[in-house]
Design an enzyme around this catalytic site. Structure first.
Site, PDB file in Angstrom:
ATOM      1  N   GLN A 189       3.539 -78.907  -5.102  1.00 38.24           N
ATOM      2  CA  GLN A 189       3.418 -78.952  -4.368  1.00 38.24           C
ATOM      3  C   GLN A 189       1.622 -78.953  -4.279  1.00 38.24           C
ATOM      4  O   GLN A 189       1.020 -79.132  -3.890  1.00 38.24           O
ATOM      5  CB  GLN A 189       3.640 -78.431  -3.120  1.00 38.24           C
ATOM      6  CG  GLN A 189       4.574 -79.124  -2.397  1.00 38.24           C
ATOM      7  CD  GLN A 189       4.378 -79.918  -1.447  1.00 38.24           C
ATOM      8  OE1 GLN A 189       3.359 -80.610  -1.036  1.00 38.24           O
ATOM      9  NE2 GLN A 189       5.921 -80.630  -1.278  1.00 38.24           N
ATOM     10  N   CYS A 335      13.534 -81.824   1.195  1.00 38.30           N
ATOM     11  CA  CYS A 335      15.476 -81.808  -0.176  1.00 38.30           C
ATOM     12  C   CYS A 335      16.690 -80.830   0.747  1.00 38.30           C
ATOM     13  O   CYS A 335      17.810 -81.003   0.385  1.00 38.30           O
ATOM     14  CB  CYS A 335      15.178 -81.089  -0.983  1.00 38.30           C
ATOM     15  SG  CYS A 335      13.948 -81.757  -2.195  1.00 38.30           S
TER      16      CYS A 335
END
Length: 397
Positions: A189, A335
């Site tokens: 990220q 996810c």
């Protein structure tokens, strides 16, 4: 009937649109044959693409080209680092059985560590975090100093994918280096949103992926120090320093490298613009829903991340009501999407299950505009009101 492009996309942390230059770099090579391991002219051309891309990434992230190991993405990079480091360290000294990490890691880390515990006998210790999701450095220090010789590795993410909190990874590496313990960080990220300098961080392995920073899906990298021993997960042709065998996707790697170079080059401007837009989003949403609660560190966080709790609502209901209005966001990590469960990150922060189930993540990216914020602000009040009505009816049913 073709799917319409969403009018408002606020889920850039899940995946962000490709940068035009990355599309151009990738498509320029899609029609060219050539395996980068072949010795003929087409193979040498593919190899040139790969090695020039490797140099681009190394320069952008301040590592040596030979330290860039291409993978299929962040999940593979995390698995390669964790399992590969653990096997290597444990094989060299069987008393090195402990792995230290945090309770707020991405599932690519947590599930890989769970596998090591279940199948390889690793002793996984998840260090607690504070109310802002920052690792408790004193608890980590105590865990290391209790028996440093038994620690195979430490893994602490650079920035949290759900609430956006930035972790003190440089402090972690300083602690670990005093005892010769390797450190891995999941920077999936962070690259492009924060300054990321592999050498300055002092980590031994760092995972990143293309689709979070404007590159293609299905390609990423593990930066791993030249002196760091990593046992491979895959066996075959011996590509990538014999750490990651497999035919290299030269076109995708070219697009990935272009995205890394551009996102790092423009990181400071991006952080300023997107950070200001994020602050506007939070301020205006909280004005529309005064009891909304801002999760994570309010300052030391990813510039594109806005994670908010809406009391009395189910996050899944909010998500679907917003989706019906053409506004796309997330309840957490993509996810684990589709599974209605409380966020493990918020639970680790000390939040109740009800709190954890009533939060949404709005994540901004390079295509985000004030118009996106306007649309969300217009919708969020009525959507929250409707979601609260639904929750009340369920509670009294």
């Amino acid at each position: 009937m073709s799917d319409q492009r969403p009018s408002v996309y606020l889920d850039h942390a899940a995946t962000t649109p490709m940068l035009p230059d990355a599309v151009a770099a990738m498509t320029a090579h899609l029609a060219h044959p050539g395996n980068a391991s072949s010795l003929h002219a087409s193979g040498r051309q593919a190899r040139r693409v790969v090695e020039e891309s490797r140099e681009q990434i190394a320069q952008a992230l301040n590592c040596r080209p030979g330290e860039v190991v291409f993978t299929s993405g962040g999940t593979e990079a995390d698995n390669l680092a964790l399992k590969g480091l653990w096997w290597s360290r444990h094989d060299a000294d069987p008393t090195r059985t402990r792995v230290l990490s945090t309770a707020v890691e991405h599932h690519a880390v947590l599930d890989a560590l769970g596998w090591l515990a279940d199948h390889e006998g690793a002793q996984v210790e998840l260090v607690p975090v504070d109310r802002q999701a920052r690792v408790d450095m004193e608890a980590l220090r105590e865990a290391v100093e209790r028996d440093p010789a038994s620690v195979a590795l430490i893994s602490v993410m650079l920035a949290n994918n759900e609430v956006g909190t930035v972790q003190p990874v440089a402090e972690v590496t300083e602690l670990a280096s005093a005892h010769g313990i390797p450190v891995h960080t999941d920077a999936v990220q962070a690259v492009g949103q924060l300054p990321v300098d592999f050498a300055a961080l002092g980590v031994d392995a760092l995972a990143l992926t293309g689709h979070k920073l404007g590159g293609p899906l299905g390609v990423g990298a593990l930066l791993v120090g030249r002196e760091v021993a990593v046992t491979p997960l895959l066996h075959g042709g011996g590509q990538e320093r014999d750490i990651r065998s497999g035919t290299l996707d030269a076109p995708a790697i070219a697009g990935f490298a272009a995205a890394v170079e551009l996102s790092v080059k423009h990181q400071a401007d991006y952080a300023t613009r997107i950070g200001a837009l994020r602050d506007e989003l939070v301020e205006r949403v909280r004005a529309a829903v005064p009891d909304a609660i801002y999760n994570g560190d309010p300052v030391d966080r990813l510039p594109g991340n806005a994670h908010l709790k809406f009391p009395g609502c189910e996050g899944d209901s909010l998500l679907m009501l917003l989706d019906a209005r053409g506004i796309e966001c997330s309840t957490g990590s993509a996810c684990s999407a589709g599974v209605p469960q409380a966020s493990h990150v918020l639970l680790a922060m000390g939040c109740s299950e009800e709190f954890a189930r009533s939060s949404l993540r709005f994540s901004l990216g390079h295509t985000s505009t004030t118009a996106d914020v306007d649309a969300l602000v217009e919708a969020i009040g009525p959507v929250v009101e409707r979601a609260r009505g639904t929750s009340t009816r369920k509670a009294t049913a």
